[in-house]
Design a protein around this motif. Structure first.
Motif, PDB file in Angstrom:
ATOM      1  N   ILE A  13       0.864  -1.173   0.000  1.00  0.00           N
ATOM      2  CA  ILE A  13       0.000   0.000   0.000  1.00  0.00           C
ATOM      3  C   ILE A  13       0.901   1.223   0.000  1.00  0.00           C
ATOM      4  O   ILE A  13       1.821   1.330   0.807  1.00  0.00           O
ATOM      5  CB  ILE A  13      -0.947   0.035   1.215  1.00  0.00           C
ATOM      6  N   ILE A  14       0.634   2.126  -0.924  1.00  0.00           N
ATOM      7  CA  ILE A  14       1.353   3.397  -0.985  1.00  0.00           C
ATOM      8  C   ILE A  14       0.335   4.497  -0.743  1.00  0.00           C
ATOM      9  O   ILE A  14      -0.759   4.481  -1.303  1.00  0.00           O
ATOM     10  CB  ILE A  14       2.037   3.589  -2.354  1.00  0.00           C
ATOM     11  N   ASN A  15       0.699   5.439   0.138  1.00  0.00           N
ATOM     12  CA  ASN A  15      -0.172   6.581   0.354  1.00  0.00           C
ATOM     13  C   ASN A  15       0.595   7.868   0.139  1.00  0.00           C
ATOM     14  O   ASN A  15       1.818   7.893   0.195  1.00  0.00           O
ATOM     15  CB  ASN A  15      -0.820   6.536   1.750  1.00  0.00           C
ATOM     16  N   VAL A  16      -0.147   8.915  -0.157  1.00  0.00           N
ATOM     17  CA  VAL A  16       0.433  10.237  -0.337  1.00  0.00           C
ATOM     18  C   VAL A  16      -0.240  11.160   0.670  1.00  0.00           C
ATOM     19  O   VAL A  16      -1.421  11.465   0.539  1.00  0.00           O
ATOM     20  CB  VAL A  16       0.237  10.773  -1.769  1.00  0.00           C
ATOM     21  N   LEU A  17       0.510  11.556   1.683  1.00  0.00           N
ATOM     22  CA  LEU A  17       0.032  12.520   2.673  1.00  0.00           C
ATOM     23  C   LEU A  17       0.336  13.907   2.119  1.00  0.00           C
ATOM     24  O   LEU A  17       1.499  14.232   1.864  1.00  0.00           O
ATOM     25  CB  LEU A  17       0.744  12.318   4.009  1.00  0.00           C
ATOM     26  N   TYR A  18      -0.703  14.704   1.904  1.00  0.00           N
ATOM     27  CA  TYR A  18      -0.531  16.003   1.258  1.00  0.00           C
ATOM     28  C   TYR A  18      -1.352  17.049   1.991  1.00  0.00           C
ATOM     29  O   TYR A  18      -2.568  17.138   1.815  1.00  0.00           O
ATOM     30  CB  TYR A  18      -0.975  15.895  -0.204  1.00  0.00           C
ATOM     31  N   GLU A  19      -0.701  17.818   2.846  1.00  0.00           N
ATOM     32  CA  GLU A  19      -1.391  18.904   3.537  1.00  0.00           C
ATOM     33  C   GLU A  19      -1.600  20.073   2.571  1.00  0.00           C
ATOM     34  O   GLU A  19      -0.710  20.415   1.793  1.00  0.00           O
ATOM     35  CB  GLU A  19      -0.594  19.381   4.749  1.00  0.00           C
ATOM     36  N   LYS A  20      -2.776  20.676   2.674  1.00  0.00           N
ATOM     37  CA  LYS A  20      -3.142  21.805   1.814  1.00  0.00           C
ATOM     38  C   LYS A  20      -3.306  23.045   2.683  1.00  0.00           C
ATOM     39  O   LYS A  20      -3.611  22.949   3.866  1.00  0.00           O
ATOM     40  CB  LYS A  20      -4.484  21.529   1.114  1.00  0.00           C
ATOM     41  N   LYS A  38       3.775  25.579   6.264  1.00  0.00           N
ATOM     42  CA  LYS A  38       4.839  24.581   6.089  1.00  0.00           C
ATOM     43  C   LYS A  38       4.189  23.204   6.038  1.00  0.00           C
ATOM     44  O   LYS A  38       4.145  22.483   7.039  1.00  0.00           O
ATOM     45  CB  LYS A  38       5.845  24.654   7.244  1.00  0.00           C
ATOM     46  N   PRO A  39       3.681  22.813   4.877  1.00  0.00           N
ATOM     47  CA  PRO A  39       2.906  21.571   4.787  1.00  0.00           C
ATOM     48  C   PRO A  39       3.763  20.313   4.884  1.00  0.00           C
ATOM     49  O   PRO A  39       4.919  20.296   4.485  1.00  0.00           O
ATOM     50  CB  PRO A  39       2.268  21.670   3.404  1.00  0.00           C
ATOM     51  N   LYS A  40       3.149  19.263   5.440  1.00  0.00           N
ATOM     52  CA  LYS A  40       3.738  17.927   5.409  1.00  0.00           C
ATOM     53  C   LYS A  40       3.292  17.295   4.103  1.00  0.00           C
ATOM     54  O   LYS A  40       2.097  17.259   3.799  1.00  0.00           O
ATOM     55  CB  LYS A  40       3.249  17.081   6.584  1.00  0.00           C
ATOM     56  N   ARG A  41       4.259  16.803   3.351  1.00  0.00           N
ATOM     57  CA  ARG A  41       3.945  16.144   2.093  1.00  0.00           C
ATOM     58  C   ARG A  41       4.925  15.015   1.906  1.00  0.00           C
ATOM     59  O   ARG A  41       6.131  15.229   1.779  1.00  0.00           O
ATOM     60  CB  ARG A  41       4.028  17.143   0.929  1.00  0.00           C
ATOM     61  N   ALA A  42       4.386  13.786   1.902  1.00  0.00           N
ATOM     62  CA  ALA A  42       5.256  12.621   1.836  1.00  0.00           C
ATOM     63  C   ALA A  42       4.528  11.446   1.201  1.00  0.00           C
ATOM     64  O   ALA A  42       3.303  11.392   1.175  1.00  0.00           O
ATOM     65  CB  ALA A  42       5.726  12.233   3.236  1.00  0.00           C
ATOM     66  N   VAL A  43       5.319  10.517   0.713  1.00  0.00           N
ATOM     67  CA  VAL A  43       4.808   9.252   0.192  1.00  0.00           C
ATOM     68  C   VAL A  43       5.181   8.172   1.194  1.00  0.00           C
ATOM     69  O   VAL A  43       6.350   8.042   1.564  1.00  0.00           O
ATOM     70  CB  VAL A  43       5.418   8.939  -1.192  1.00  0.00           C
ATOM     71  N   PHE A 103       9.189   8.820   1.931  1.00  0.00           N
ATOM     72  CA  PHE A 103      10.066   9.887   1.465  1.00  0.00           C
ATOM     73  C   PHE A 103       9.251  11.160   1.336  1.00  0.00           C
ATOM     74  O   PHE A 103       8.053  11.128   1.050  1.00  0.00           O
ATOM     75  CB  PHE A 103      10.786   9.540   0.157  1.00  0.00           C
ATOM     76  N   ASN A 104       9.899  12.292   1.598  1.00  0.00           N
ATOM     77  CA  ASN A 104       9.252  13.590   1.499  1.00  0.00           C
ATOM     78  C   ASN A 104       9.169  14.028   0.044  1.00  0.00           C
ATOM     79  O   ASN A 104      10.061  13.727  -0.756  1.00  0.00           O
ATOM     80  CB  ASN A 104      10.012  14.641   2.309  1.00  0.00           C
ATOM     81  N   LEU A 105       8.125  14.759  -0.264  1.00  0.00           N
ATOM     82  CA  LEU A 105       7.947  15.311  -1.608  1.00  0.00           C
ATOM     83  C   LEU A 105       8.627  16.676  -1.681  1.00  0.00           C
ATOM     84  O   LEU A 105       8.571  17.461  -0.741  1.00  0.00           O
ATOM     85  CB  LEU A 105       6.462  15.451  -1.943  1.00  0.00           C
ATOM     86  N   HIS A 106       9.244  16.947  -2.813  1.00  0.00           N
ATOM     87  CA  HIS A 106       9.958  18.208  -2.994  1.00  0.00           C
ATOM     88  C   HIS A 106       9.221  19.166  -3.922  1.00  0.00           C
ATOM     89  O   HIS A 106       9.553  20.344  -3.958  1.00  0.00           O
ATOM     90  CB  HIS A 106      11.364  17.926  -3.548  1.00  0.00           C
ATOM     91  N   GLN A 107       8.260  18.684  -4.672  1.00  0.00           N
ATOM     92  CA  GLN A 107       7.514  19.522  -5.613  1.00  0.00           C
ATOM     93  C   GLN A 107       6.071  19.692  -5.135  1.00  0.00           C
ATOM     94  O   GLN A 107       5.593  18.927  -4.317  1.00  0.00           O
ATOM     95  CB  GLN A 107       7.515  18.890  -7.007  1.00  0.00           C
ATOM     96  N   ASP A 108       5.385  20.671  -5.696  1.00  0.00           N
ATOM     97  CA  ASP A 108       3.956  20.823  -5.462  1.00  0.00           C
ATOM     98  C   ASP A 108       3.220  19.903  -6.433  1.00  0.00           C
ATOM     99  O   ASP A 108       3.516  19.907  -7.621  1.00  0.00           O
ATOM    100  CB  ASP A 108       3.507  22.272  -5.678  1.00  0.00           C
TER     101      ASP A 108
END
Length: 156
Positions: A97-104, A108-113, A149-154
Protein backbone atom coordinates in the motif's frame (compact mmCIF):
# COMPACT_ATOMS: atom_id res chain seq x y z
CA UNK A 1 -17.99 -1.35 -6.91
CA UNK A 2 -16.90 0.39 -3.70
CA UNK A 3 -16.21 -1.50 -0.49
CA UNK A 4 -16.36 -0.21 3.10
CA UNK A 5 -13.45 -1.93 4.82
CA UNK A 6 -14.19 -3.57 8.17
CA UNK A 7 -11.48 -2.48 10.60
CA UNK A 8 -12.41 -5.03 13.25
CA UNK A 9 -12.27 -8.16 11.09
CA UNK A 10 -9.96 -9.07 8.24
CA UNK A 11 -12.00 -9.65 5.07
CA UNK A 12 -10.55 -10.44 1.64
CA UNK A 13 -13.41 -8.81 -0.31
CA UNK A 14 -12.00 -7.56 -3.61
CA UNK A 15 -8.65 -9.25 -3.05
CA UNK A 16 -9.66 -12.82 -3.84
CA UNK A 17 -7.13 -14.71 -5.93
CA UNK A 18 -4.13 -12.59 -4.95
CA UNK A 19 -1.11 -14.51 -3.59
CA UNK A 20 -1.09 -12.52 -0.31
CA UNK A 21 -4.84 -11.80 -0.14
CA UNK A 22 -5.24 -12.42 3.61
CA UNK A 23 -2.11 -10.48 4.53
CA UNK A 24 -3.06 -7.56 2.27
CA UNK A 25 -6.58 -7.61 3.69
CA UNK A 26 -5.04 -7.31 7.17
CA UNK A 27 -2.95 -4.35 6.08
CA UNK A 28 -6.00 -2.73 4.48
CA UNK A 29 -8.01 -3.28 7.70
CA UNK A 30 -5.16 -1.73 9.68
CA UNK A 31 -5.35 1.36 7.45
CA UNK A 32 -9.13 1.48 7.93
CA UNK A 33 -8.71 1.35 11.71
CA UNK A 34 -6.21 4.22 11.63
CA UNK A 35 -8.49 6.46 9.55
CA UNK A 36 -11.49 5.66 11.75
CA UNK A 37 -9.67 6.39 15.01
CA UNK A 38 -7.97 9.56 13.72
CA UNK A 39 -10.69 11.07 11.51
CA UNK A 40 -13.89 9.03 12.07
CA UNK A 41 -13.62 8.30 8.35
CA UNK A 42 -15.19 5.17 6.87
CA UNK A 43 -12.35 3.77 4.79
CA UNK A 44 -13.93 2.96 1.46
CA UNK A 45 -12.00 1.47 -1.43
CA UNK A 46 -12.82 1.89 -5.11
CA UNK A 47 -11.66 -0.27 -8.02
CA UNK A 48 -8.60 1.02 -9.85
CA UNK A 49 -10.68 1.25 -13.04
CA UNK A 50 -12.68 4.09 -11.42
CA UNK A 51 -9.60 5.97 -10.17
CA UNK A 52 -7.35 6.28 -13.22
CA UNK A 53 -6.75 10.02 -12.72
CA UNK A 54 -5.50 9.45 -9.16
CA UNK A 55 -3.32 6.50 -10.22
CA UNK A 56 -1.75 8.59 -13.00
CA UNK A 57 -1.05 11.30 -10.39
CA UNK A 58 0.71 8.77 -8.13
CA UNK A 59 2.71 7.33 -11.02
CA UNK A 60 3.90 10.82 -12.02
CA UNK A 61 4.95 11.58 -8.42
CA UNK A 62 6.88 8.31 -8.14
CA UNK A 63 8.59 8.80 -11.49
CA UNK A 64 9.46 12.48 -11.09
CA UNK A 65 10.46 12.39 -7.41
CA UNK A 66 12.28 9.02 -7.25
CA UNK A 67 12.37 7.48 -10.75
CA UNK A 68 10.20 4.58 -9.57
CA UNK A 69 7.92 2.67 -11.94
CA UNK A 70 6.23 -0.36 -10.37
CA UNK A 71 5.47 -3.54 -12.27
CA UNK A 72 2.74 -4.32 -9.72
CA UNK A 73 -0.70 -2.92 -10.47
CA UNK A 74 -2.97 -0.78 -8.33
CA UNK A 75 -6.18 -2.69 -7.67
CA UNK A 76 -7.97 -0.39 -5.22
CA UNK A 77 -7.82 3.24 -4.11
CA UNK A 78 -9.16 4.87 -0.94
CA UNK A 79 -9.11 8.63 -0.48
CA UNK A 80 -9.45 10.72 2.64
CA UNK A 81 -9.89 14.41 1.92
CA UNK A 82 -10.96 17.46 3.88
CA UNK A 83 -10.17 21.16 3.54
CA UNK A 84 -6.66 20.70 5.03
CA UNK A 85 -5.61 17.25 3.88
CA UNK A 86 -5.58 15.06 0.77
CA UNK A 87 -4.54 11.50 1.61
CA UNK A 88 -5.08 8.77 -0.98
CA UNK A 89 -4.11 5.13 -0.38
CA UNK A 90 -3.19 2.96 -3.36
CA UNK A 91 -3.51 -0.80 -2.83
CA UNK A 92 -1.33 -2.94 -5.10
CA UNK A 93 -1.82 -6.54 -6.20
CA UNK A 94 1.58 -7.58 -4.78
CA UNK A 95 0.69 -6.75 -1.15
CA UNK A 96 1.88 -3.16 -0.95
CA UNK A 97 0.00 0.00 0.00
CA UNK A 98 1.35 3.40 -0.99
CA UNK A 99 -0.17 6.58 0.35
CA UNK A 100 0.43 10.24 -0.34
CA UNK A 101 0.03 12.52 2.67
CA UNK A 102 -0.53 16.00 1.26
CA UNK A 103 -1.39 18.90 3.54
CA UNK A 104 -3.14 21.80 1.81
CA UNK A 105 -3.43 25.47 2.72
CA UNK A 106 -0.70 25.28 5.37
CA UNK A 107 2.40 27.48 5.61
CA UNK A 108 4.84 24.58 6.09
CA UNK A 109 2.91 21.57 4.79
CA UNK A 110 3.74 17.93 5.41
CA UNK A 111 3.94 16.14 2.09
CA UNK A 112 5.26 12.62 1.84
CA UNK A 113 4.81 9.25 0.19
CA UNK A 114 4.40 6.32 2.57
CA UNK A 115 5.15 2.74 1.58
CA UNK A 116 3.78 -0.24 3.52
CA UNK A 117 4.48 -3.89 2.79
CA UNK A 118 2.23 -6.63 4.08
CA UNK A 119 3.56 -9.55 6.08
CA UNK A 120 5.32 -12.13 3.92
CA UNK A 121 5.89 -9.78 1.00
CA UNK A 122 9.37 -9.42 -0.43
CA UNK A 123 10.65 -5.88 -0.94
CA UNK A 124 9.84 -5.05 -4.59
CA UNK A 125 12.83 -4.88 -6.93
CA UNK A 126 12.00 -1.24 -7.62
CA UNK A 127 12.64 -0.40 -3.94
CA UNK A 128 15.66 -2.63 -3.29
CA UNK A 129 18.51 -0.62 -1.75
CA UNK A 130 16.59 2.67 -1.96
CA UNK A 131 14.75 2.58 1.38
CA UNK A 132 15.16 1.24 4.88
CA UNK A 133 12.02 -0.30 6.29
CA UNK A 134 10.90 -0.04 9.90
CA UNK A 135 8.82 -2.85 11.42
CA UNK A 136 5.51 -2.42 13.20
CA UNK A 137 3.25 -5.06 14.76
CA UNK A 138 -0.48 -5.00 14.18
CA UNK A 139 -3.22 -7.29 15.50
CA UNK A 140 -4.91 -7.10 12.09
CA UNK A 141 -1.90 -7.16 9.78
CA UNK A 142 0.86 -9.01 11.63
CA UNK A 143 4.21 -7.41 10.88
CA UNK A 144 4.08 -4.34 8.67
CA UNK A 145 7.23 -2.96 7.10
CA UNK A 146 7.11 0.70 6.22
CA UNK A 147 9.14 3.55 4.83
CA UNK A 148 8.55 6.99 3.35
CA UNK A 149 10.07 9.89 1.47
CA UNK A 150 9.25 13.59 1.50
CA UNK A 151 7.95 15.31 -1.61
CA UNK A 152 9.96 18.21 -2.99
CA UNK A 153 7.51 19.52 -5.61
CA UNK A 154 3.96 20.82 -5.46
CA UNK A 155 1.56 18.18 -6.73
CA UNK A 156 -1.92 19.67 -6.32
Amino acid sequence: MSYEVDFKNVETVGLEGLPLAKELAGLRANEARYFWKKYKFIYTTYPASEMQKEIAWLNKILLDEREIVFQAKVIEVAIYEDDKLYWPDFIFDNGMIINVLYEKNVEKPKRAVGIKLCEGMAVPDELQGKFKFAHQRSKLAGTIRGSYFNLHQDWL
